[in-house]
Design a protein around this motif. Structure first.
Motif, PDB file in Angstrom:
ATOM      1  N   THR A 179     -18.950   6.333   0.146  1.00  0.00           N
ATOM      2  CA  THR A 179     -19.984   5.328   0.405  1.00  0.00           C
ATOM      3  C   THR A 179     -19.815   4.075  -0.436  1.00  0.00           C
ATOM      4  O   THR A 179     -19.300   4.120  -1.552  1.00  0.00           O
ATOM      5  N   HIS A 180     -20.246   2.952   0.130  1.00  0.00           N
ATOM      6  CA  HIS A 180     -20.353   1.708  -0.638  1.00  0.00           C
ATOM      7  C   HIS A 180     -21.798   1.521  -1.101  1.00  0.00           C
ATOM      8  O   HIS A 180     -22.117   0.527  -1.740  1.00  0.00           O
ATOM      9  N   ASN A 181     -22.678   2.472  -0.742  1.00  0.00           N
ATOM     10  CA  ASN A 181     -24.089   2.358  -1.102  1.00  0.00           C
ATOM     11  C   ASN A 181     -24.292   2.898  -2.525  1.00  0.00           C
ATOM     12  O   ASN A 181     -24.209   4.110  -2.765  1.00  0.00           O
ATOM     13  N   TYR A 190       1.710   9.242   2.211  1.00  0.00           N
ATOM     14  CA  TYR A 190       2.482   8.025   2.498  1.00  0.00           C
ATOM     15  C   TYR A 190       2.225   7.617   3.941  1.00  0.00           C
ATOM     16  O   TYR A 190       2.200   8.469   4.835  1.00  0.00           O
ATOM     17  N   TYR A 191       2.023   6.335   4.168  1.00  0.00           N
ATOM     18  CA  TYR A 191       2.136   5.785   5.530  1.00  0.00           C
ATOM     19  C   TYR A 191       3.444   5.011   5.523  1.00  0.00           C
ATOM     20  O   TYR A 191       3.521   3.933   4.955  1.00  0.00           O
ATOM     21  N   ASP A 192       4.486   5.571   6.095  1.00  0.00           N
ATOM     22  CA  ASP A 192       5.844   5.023   5.986  1.00  0.00           C
ATOM     23  C   ASP A 192       6.173   4.782   4.502  1.00  0.00           C
ATOM     24  O   ASP A 192       6.161   5.732   3.745  1.00  0.00           O
ATOM     25  N   ASN A 193       6.384   3.528   4.121  1.00  0.00           N
ATOM     26  CA  ASN A 193       6.735   3.278   2.717  1.00  0.00           C
ATOM     27  C   ASN A 193       5.521   3.058   1.829  1.00  0.00           C
ATOM     28  O   ASN A 193       5.658   2.917   0.617  1.00  0.00           O
ATOM     29  N   LEU A 194       4.346   2.998   2.445  1.00  0.00           N
ATOM     30  CA  LEU A 194       3.137   2.716   1.670  1.00  0.00           C
ATOM     31  C   LEU A 194       2.606   4.007   1.043  1.00  0.00           C
ATOM     32  O   LEU A 194       2.245   4.955   1.737  1.00  0.00           O
ATOM     33  N   HIS A 195       2.592   4.054  -0.288  1.00  0.00           N
ATOM     34  CA  HIS A 195       2.128   5.231  -1.021  1.00  0.00           C
ATOM     35  C   HIS A 195       0.615   5.087  -1.203  1.00  0.00           C
ATOM     36  O   HIS A 195       0.163   4.375  -2.085  1.00  0.00           O
ATOM     37  N   VAL A 196      -0.166   5.740  -0.361  1.00  0.00           N
ATOM     38  CA  VAL A 196      -1.615   5.484  -0.311  1.00  0.00           C
ATOM     39  C   VAL A 196      -2.381   6.381  -1.289  1.00  0.00           C
ATOM     40  O   VAL A 196      -3.264   5.918  -1.999  1.00  0.00           O
ATOM     41  N   LEU A 197      -2.040   7.675  -1.327  1.00  0.00           N
ATOM     42  CA  LEU A 197      -2.666   8.576  -2.311  1.00  0.00           C
ATOM     43  C   LEU A 197      -1.578   8.994  -3.295  1.00  0.00           C
ATOM     44  O   LEU A 197      -0.506   9.456  -2.895  1.00  0.00           O
ATOM     45  N   ALA A 199     -13.027   0.350  -4.259  1.00  0.00           N
ATOM     46  CA  ALA A 199     -12.784  -0.866  -3.486  1.00  0.00           C
ATOM     47  C   ALA A 199     -12.190  -0.541  -2.117  1.00  0.00           C
ATOM     48  O   ALA A 199     -11.602   0.526  -1.920  1.00  0.00           O
ATOM     49  N   SER A 200     -12.345  -1.472  -1.203  1.00  0.00           N
ATOM     50  CA  SER A 200     -11.739  -1.358   0.114  1.00  0.00           C
ATOM     51  C   SER A 200     -10.228  -1.210  -0.042  1.00  0.00           C
ATOM     52  O   SER A 200      -9.611  -1.943  -0.809  1.00  0.00           O
ATOM     53  N   GLY A 201      -9.660  -0.227   0.665  1.00  0.00           N
ATOM     54  CA  GLY A 201      -8.215  -0.013   0.592  1.00  0.00           C
ATOM     55  C   GLY A 201      -7.783   0.936  -0.509  1.00  0.00           C
ATOM     56  O   GLY A 201      -6.599   1.239  -0.639  1.00  0.00           O
ATOM     57  N   ALA A 202      -8.744   1.458  -1.285  1.00  0.00           N
ATOM     58  CA  ALA A 202      -8.407   2.360  -2.400  1.00  0.00           C
ATOM     59  C   ALA A 202      -7.875   3.707  -1.918  1.00  0.00           C
ATOM     60  O   ALA A 202      -7.222   4.427  -2.676  1.00  0.00           O
ATOM     61  N   GLY A 203      -8.194   4.070  -0.666  1.00  0.00           N
ATOM     62  CA  GLY A 203      -7.700   5.334  -0.126  1.00  0.00           C
ATOM     63  C   GLY A 203      -8.795   6.362   0.148  1.00  0.00           C
ATOM     64  O   GLY A 203      -8.500   7.534   0.401  1.00  0.00           O
ATOM     65  N   LYS A 204     -10.050   5.930   0.145  1.00  0.00           N
ATOM     66  CA  LYS A 204     -11.172   6.865   0.292  1.00  0.00           C
ATOM     67  C   LYS A 204     -11.177   7.560   1.656  1.00  0.00           C
ATOM     68  O   LYS A 204     -11.304   8.782   1.742  1.00  0.00           O
ATOM     69  N   THR A 205     -11.058   6.758   2.716  1.00  0.00           N
ATOM     70  CA  THR A 205     -11.068   7.352   4.054  1.00  0.00           C
ATOM     71  C   THR A 205      -9.849   8.244   4.252  1.00  0.00           C
ATOM     72  O   THR A 205      -9.949   9.341   4.818  1.00  0.00           O
ATOM     73  N   THR A 206      -8.718   7.795   3.745  1.00  0.00           N
ATOM     74  CA  THR A 206      -7.497   8.599   3.853  1.00  0.00           C
ATOM     75  C   THR A 206      -7.707   9.963   3.195  1.00  0.00           C
ATOM     76  O   THR A 206      -7.371  11.002   3.775  1.00  0.00           O
TER      77      THR A 206
HETATM   78  N1  LIG Z   1      -2.862   4.713   9.883  1.00  0.00           N
HETATM   79  C1  LIG Z   1      -2.470   3.916   8.868  1.00  0.00           C
HETATM   80  N2  LIG Z   1      -1.225   3.391   8.862  1.00  0.00           N
HETATM   81  C2  LIG Z   1      -0.806   2.603   7.837  1.00  0.00           C
HETATM   82  N3  LIG Z   1      -1.569   2.291   6.776  1.00  0.00           N
HETATM   83  C3  LIG Z   1      -2.812   2.770   6.742  1.00  0.00           C
HETATM   84  C4  LIG Z   1      -3.340   3.609   7.782  1.00  0.00           C
HETATM   85  N4  LIG Z   1      -4.613   3.936   7.476  1.00  0.00           N
HETATM   86  C5  LIG Z   1      -4.872   3.325   6.293  1.00  0.00           C
HETATM   87  N5  LIG Z   1      -3.813   2.637   5.848  1.00  0.00           N
HETATM   88  C6  LIG Z   1      -3.718   1.880   4.580  1.00  0.00           C
HETATM   89  O1  LIG Z   1      -3.965   2.782   3.519  1.00  0.00           O
HETATM   90  C7  LIG Z   1      -4.734   2.182   2.502  1.00  0.00           C
HETATM   91  C8  LIG Z   1      -6.002   2.991   2.250  1.00  0.00           C
HETATM   92  O2  LIG Z   1      -6.835   2.923   3.392  1.00  0.00           O
HETATM   93  P1  LIG Z   1      -8.244   3.662   3.488  1.00  0.00           P
HETATM   94  O3  LIG Z   1      -8.727   3.506   4.887  1.00  0.00           O
HETATM   95  O4  LIG Z   1      -8.103   5.038   2.979  1.00  0.00           O
HETATM   96  O5  LIG Z   1      -9.114   2.795   2.475  1.00  0.00           O
HETATM   97  P2  LIG Z   1     -10.661   2.921   2.092  1.00  0.00           P
HETATM   98  O6  LIG Z   1     -10.721   3.173   0.635  1.00  0.00           O
HETATM   99  O7  LIG Z   1     -11.327   3.885   2.991  1.00  0.00           O
HETATM  100  O8  LIG Z   1     -11.183   1.440   2.368  1.00  0.00           O
HETATM  101  P3  LIG Z   1     -12.614   0.937   2.995  1.00  0.00           P
HETATM  102  O9  LIG Z   1     -13.590   0.958   1.878  1.00  0.00           O
HETATM  103  O10 LIG Z   1     -12.271  -0.467   3.435  1.00  0.00           O
HETATM  104  O11 LIG Z   1     -12.966   1.810   4.142  1.00  0.00           O
HETATM  105  C9  LIG Z   1      -4.999   0.748   2.965  1.00  0.00           C
HETATM  106  O12 LIG Z   1      -4.047  -0.107   2.352  1.00  0.00           O
HETATM  107  C10 LIG Z   1      -4.785   0.825   4.450  1.00  0.00           C
HETATM  108  O13 LIG Z   1      -4.365  -0.423   4.959  1.00  0.00           O
END
Ligand SMILES: Nc1ncnc2c1ncn2[C@@H]1O[C@H](COP(=O)(O)OP(=O)(O)OP(=O)(O)O)[C@@H](O)[C@H]1O
Ligand SMILES: [Mg+2]
Length: 219
Positions: free
Chosen positions: A197-199, A10-17, A35-42
């Protein structure tokens, strides 16, 4: 190598994974797309022990070690000795030469200088960069900088290399060379990789391709 169970973040109220399960074996190359924002980097940051997860529900073991039980210096030591990182922007230190940049994780591990330099030179030679070892990052091409970052990721013989968009910043030919290098490292040293990767081409070359969507792995 990696056993992740029901990872929530969670990032505050945002349930990311929202409950990621992941099992990665030695010498596997696994790609993660989505897709961008799916949570990969997280997810990658959590696997890299660089970010915390909701430990009430989630379990993460890397190389047999329960990550939730480590903190502070122990966690930093574990990360330094077990994980290697490659990012989209290589994140080399500009004031140091290629050779020095590669040595840094070994120095952090207290490897004697002569031993670290010897290993760094071997890696740079393996990566075709011996002639550039005394140059600073801004005197190297993008592909060369990324190979220095690969050498830096390898110097402590990590169990796993985590890469986030490693070729996102490279031209087609340099990207292809870098991708081939990952497979060469897997074949010659049994190196394990998790690559976001996006590749498409790189994603499809992997032993397994995982697709993330809205905080879960869908296939
Ligand atoms: N430090 C943070 N604080 C709050 N929200 C965050 C933080 N880091 C990421 N998020 C949110 O978490 C979600 C997932 O982000 P993440 O960076 O994991 O996506 P991603 O799949 O890697 O996207 P991309 O392909 O664009 O790199 C997004 O909605 C992002 O805005
Ligand atoms: Mg990302």
């Amino acid at each position: 190598m990696i056993e992740a169970q029901n990872i929530h973040k969670y990032y505050d109220n945002l349930h990311v994974l929202k409950g990621v399960d992941l099992h990665i074996k030695k010498s596997e190359i696994v790609s993660i797309v989505g897709a961008s924002g799916a949570g990969k980097t997280t997810l990658l940051q959590i696997l890299g022990t660089l970010d915390a997860f909701d430990s009430s529900k989630s379990k993460l073991a890397i190389n047999g070690v329960n990550i939730g039980s480590l903190s502070g210096k122990k966690l930093a030591k574990f990360r330094n000795e077990n994980l290697g990182f490659i990012f989209q922007f290589h994140q080399l230190l500009p004031e140091f030469t290629a050779l020095e940049n590669v040595c840094i994780p070994a120095f952090i591990k207290n490897t004697p200088k002569a031993e670290a330099v010897k290993k760094a030179k071997e890696l740079l030679s393996f990566l075709g960069l011996s002639h550039r070892e005394d140059h600073k990052p801004n005197e190297l091409s993008g592909g060369e900088q990324q190979r220095v970052a690969v050498a830096r990721a390898l110097i402590n013989n990590p169990a796993i290399i985590l890469a986030d968009e490693p070729s996102g910043n490279l031209d087609t030919e340099s990207a292809e060379n870098l991708h081939n290098l990952f497979f060469k490292l897997r074949d010659e040293f049994g190196q394990t990789f998790v690559i976001v990767t996006h590749n498409e081409e790189l994603a499809n070359m992997a032993d397994r391709k995982l697709v993330m969507q809205d905080g879960v792995i869908v296939k």
